[in-house]
Design a protein around this motif. Structure first.
Motif, PDB file in Angstrom:
ATOM      1  N   UNK A 259       1.810   8.470   0.387  1.00 29.45           N
ATOM      2  CA  UNK A 259       1.424   7.270   1.135  1.00 29.45           C
ATOM      3  C   UNK A 259       2.128   6.048   0.552  1.00 29.45           C
ATOM      4  N   UNK A 260       2.192   5.996  -0.777  1.00 26.77           N
ATOM      5  CA  UNK A 260       2.880   4.889  -1.453  1.00 26.77           C
ATOM      6  C   UNK A 260       4.361   4.855  -1.067  1.00 26.77           C
ATOM      7  N   UNK A 261       4.990   6.029  -1.034  1.00 22.51           N
ATOM      8  CA  UNK A 261       6.404   6.119  -0.647  1.00 22.51           C
ATOM      9  C   UNK A 261       6.587   5.630   0.791  1.00 22.51           C
ATOM     10  N   UNK A 262       5.662   6.014   1.669  1.00 22.47           N
ATOM     11  CA  UNK A 262       5.749   5.572   3.055  1.00 22.47           C
ATOM     12  C   UNK A 262       5.646   4.053   3.151  1.00 22.47           C
ATOM     13  N   UNK A 263       4.743   3.458   2.390  1.00 24.12           N
ATOM     14  CA  UNK A 263       4.580   2.008   2.441  1.00 24.12           C
ATOM     15  C   UNK A 263       5.858   1.296   1.996  1.00 24.12           C
ATOM     16  N   UNK A 264       6.470   1.793   0.932  1.00 21.42           N
ATOM     17  CA  UNK A 264       7.721   1.212   0.455  1.00 21.42           C
ATOM     18  C   UNK A 264       8.817   1.382   1.518  1.00 21.42           C
TER      19      UNK A 264
ATOM     20  N   UNK B 222       4.016  -3.662  14.255  1.00 24.26           N
ATOM     21  CA  UNK B 222       4.390  -3.149  12.932  1.00 24.26           C
ATOM     22  C   UNK B 222       3.159  -2.581  12.222  1.00 24.26           C
ATOM     23  N   UNK B 223       2.047  -3.303  12.274  1.00 22.87           N
ATOM     24  CA  UNK B 223       0.812  -2.819  11.646  1.00 22.87           C
ATOM     25  C   UNK B 223       0.374  -1.493  12.252  1.00 22.87           C
TER      26      UNK B 223
ATOM     27  N   UNK C 265      -0.433  -6.296   4.187  1.00 29.54           N
ATOM     28  CA  UNK C 265      -1.304  -5.650   5.165  1.00 29.54           C
ATOM     29  C   UNK C 265      -1.385  -4.140   4.918  1.00 29.54           C
ATOM     30  N   UNK C 266      -0.235  -3.477   4.754  1.00 29.24           N
ATOM     31  CA  UNK C 266      -0.255  -2.014   4.664  1.00 29.24           C
ATOM     32  C   UNK C 266      -0.908  -1.520   3.381  1.00 29.24           C
ATOM     33  N   UNK C 267      -0.840  -2.318   2.317  1.00 30.06           N
ATOM     34  CA  UNK C 267      -1.492  -1.895   1.085  1.00 30.06           C
ATOM     35  C   UNK C 267      -3.004  -2.110   1.133  1.00 30.06           C
ATOM     36  N   UNK C 268      -3.481  -2.703   2.212  1.00 26.25           N
ATOM     37  CA  UNK C 268      -4.925  -2.841   2.392  1.00 26.25           C
ATOM     38  C   UNK C 268      -5.523  -1.728   3.227  1.00 26.25           C
ATOM     39  N   UNK C 269      -4.672  -0.847   3.767  1.00 29.95           N
ATOM     40  CA  UNK C 269      -5.169   0.281   4.551  1.00 29.95           C
ATOM     41  C   UNK C 269      -5.692  -0.139   5.915  1.00 29.95           C
ATOM     42  N   UNK C 270      -6.404   0.776   6.553  1.00 31.16           N
ATOM     43  CA  UNK C 270      -6.865   0.559   7.921  1.00 31.16           C
ATOM     44  C   UNK C 270      -7.853  -0.598   8.026  1.00 31.16           C
ATOM     45  N   UNK C 271      -8.659  -0.847   6.966  1.00 29.62           N
ATOM     46  CA  UNK C 271      -9.612  -1.957   7.050  1.00 29.62           C
ATOM     47  C   UNK C 271      -8.881  -3.294   7.163  1.00 29.62           C
ATOM     48  N   UNK C 272      -7.849  -3.479   6.323  1.00 25.49           N
ATOM     49  CA  UNK C 272      -7.113  -4.745   6.373  1.00 25.49           C
ATOM     50  C   UNK C 272      -6.325  -4.853   7.666  1.00 25.49           C
TER      51      UNK C 272
END
Length: 474
Positions: A386-391, A365-366, A198-205
């Protein structure tokens, strides 16, 4: 570590301990009066967002309805099930009345903060927008307040993206283990994988996922509560009478009487609906709408759904059961709600509640992740961050789900949420005259017969508005 805990404990005492709740209440009443009870004026208009007629023609844009569902998914969580139960056990049935009261007042606060988020949002360039308290501090108050925006962003990341997501992961895994017997490690792996997708799809996902999850969880829970209310319809007048008499001290069922009811109702209500805390405006800013007040009205509706509908469902489930014993405060909130549900519907309903908890936790969580992503954008535009935050979010969800005591390290979440709430309140107090200006513009257009008011940036040349964010559908 003891020194650090003591430091955050002091912050918690200075914010949630005595200052923040009264400020939120007083400011909410002030906004309500100064806007002419705007939340009631446009109450009927709130329901328009549920239809598809007023959505954007741009397929890449986040619609007003999608933003509503994301924010509802974030506001609705464990607090609507466990928090309401805690409010009733510690404050008595009267706490429910004060939860209703603070929600009705908070609807006006939410309208103002979300309208400001819309007004000062920025176009990302791909059909989406970013904004929120950090943006209306930067572009509404000026660059000299950047330090305040950065402070807000840091607190938002630490409290929501990290701390509260650990709690949600823990809630998710604990419910699955207790009711379904699934080991925490398997729940953690599944939840982390879904979170990553979900998070790697950004706000649209996130918006697309919320469009499925939120209606199911909200409507399912409301439907269950309505069945219970219908089955106990003759007891409803008595429950309402108990709520009112306890709220005003005519009937005391817990120590502290009316004071306990007010304190618990206001605190739990504010924690649940988040009005004025500065979290929901981050999502409100993503919507493609024609006028900022339109999304303000929508987010006001979100507060109504969270507290007046969902929290009330839990309250009636508990108060209509024979499980609740006035004055008994040593029962866990989730357990009280679960046992009350079982007393009405039978053993199978505990699995329904577990499923509801899982959906509530995941939708939160989303939402919490997106708040963190939005905060990162304020401090740095680097894609790496942003990538670091997602991880980090995936890791923190896994940690919270696997270790029953893992959330103890996030003792800083509530104090930091208190700081960001105070920062947000200072900002909207300073920008309140601006909010009144755009509200007058909205009202004037409606009075002139314009069914869907439109913001014209050129009418506000003194404001730092991004004109590319206000290119409306023809």
């Amino acid at each position: 570590m003891d020194i650090i805990r003591a430091f955050f404990g002091l912050i918690d005492s200075l914010t949630w301990g005595w200052a923040l709740v009264p400020i939120l209440v007083v400011f909410g009443v002030f906004i309500t009066l100064m806007t002419g009870f705007v939340q009631f004026e446009y109450f009927g208009r709130m329901f328009r967002v549920l239809s598809g007629k007023n959505q954007s023609a741009d397929p890449n844009a986040i619609s007003a309805r999608a933003a509503l569902l994301v924010s509802v998914g974030g506001r609705v969580g464990g607090g609507n099930i466990a928090g309401v139960a805690v409010a009733i056990t510690l404050g008595g049935p009267g706490a429910v009345f004060w939860m209703w009261a603070i929600a009705l007042v908070g609807m006006a606060t939410s309208l103002v903060e979300s309208s400001l988020a819309q007004l000062f949002k920025r176009s990302v360039g791909d059909g989406t927008y970013r904004g929120g308290p950090a943006s209306y501090i930067l572009f509404g108050l000026g660059k000299e307040y950047r330090w305040l925006a950065v402070l807000y962003a840091i607190c938002l990341i630490a409290a929501f993206a990290l701390g509260f997501n650990a709690f949600q992961g823990n809630t998710f895994a604990g419910a699955a283990q207790d009711s379904l017997g699934i080991d925490r490690i398997w729940t953690a792996i599944l939840l982390t994988a879904i979170t990553g997708f979900i998070v790697y799809g950004g706000i649209r996902r996130i918006a697309k996922a919320a469009d499925v999850i939120v209606p199911i969880m909200a409507l399912g829970y409301i439907a269950m509560a309505l069945i219970i209310i219908v089955l106990n319809i003759t007891a409803i007048p008595g429950v309402l009478w108990t709520i009112i008499t306890n709220a005003f001290g005519f009937e005391e069922v817990v120590g502290g009487g009316m004071g306990a009811a007010i304190a618990q109702g206001l605190r739990r209500g504010l924690f649940s609906n988040e009005a004025g805390l500065g979290s929901a405006p981050n999502v409100a800013a993503t919507a493609h709408v024609r006028h900022p007040i339109s999304q303000g009205i929508t987010q006001s509706f979100s507060v109504f759904i969270d507290t007046i509908l969902i929290c009330s469902c839990t309250a009636f489930i508990i108060l209509l059961s024979d499980v609740y014993q006035p004055g008994v405060s040593d029962i866990d909130g989730v357990v009280l709600t679960q046992q009350s549900l079982v007393s009405h519907m039978g053993e199978w309903s505990q699995y329904f509640l577990t499923f509801a908890l899982l959906l509530f936790a995941f939708s939160s969580i989303m939402y919490n992740y997106y708040l963190g992503e939005n905060a990162i954008a304020v401090m740095t535009g680097s894609p790496i961050s942003v990538h670091v935050l997602r991880i980090a979010v995936m890791g923190i969800v896994f940690l919270g789900a696997t270790a029953p005591g893992a959330t103890a390290v996030f003792f800083f979440s509530d104090p930091l949420m208190g700081i960001l709430a105070l920062v947000n309140l200072v900002a909207i107090m300073m920008l309140f005259p601006v909010a009144l200006r755009i509200l007058r513009d909205f009202r004037a257009q409606l009075k002139a017969g314009i069914e869907r008011p439109v913001l014209a940036p050129e009418k506000f040349p003194d404001l730092d508005i991004d004109p590319t964010a206000w290119q409306h559908d023809k």
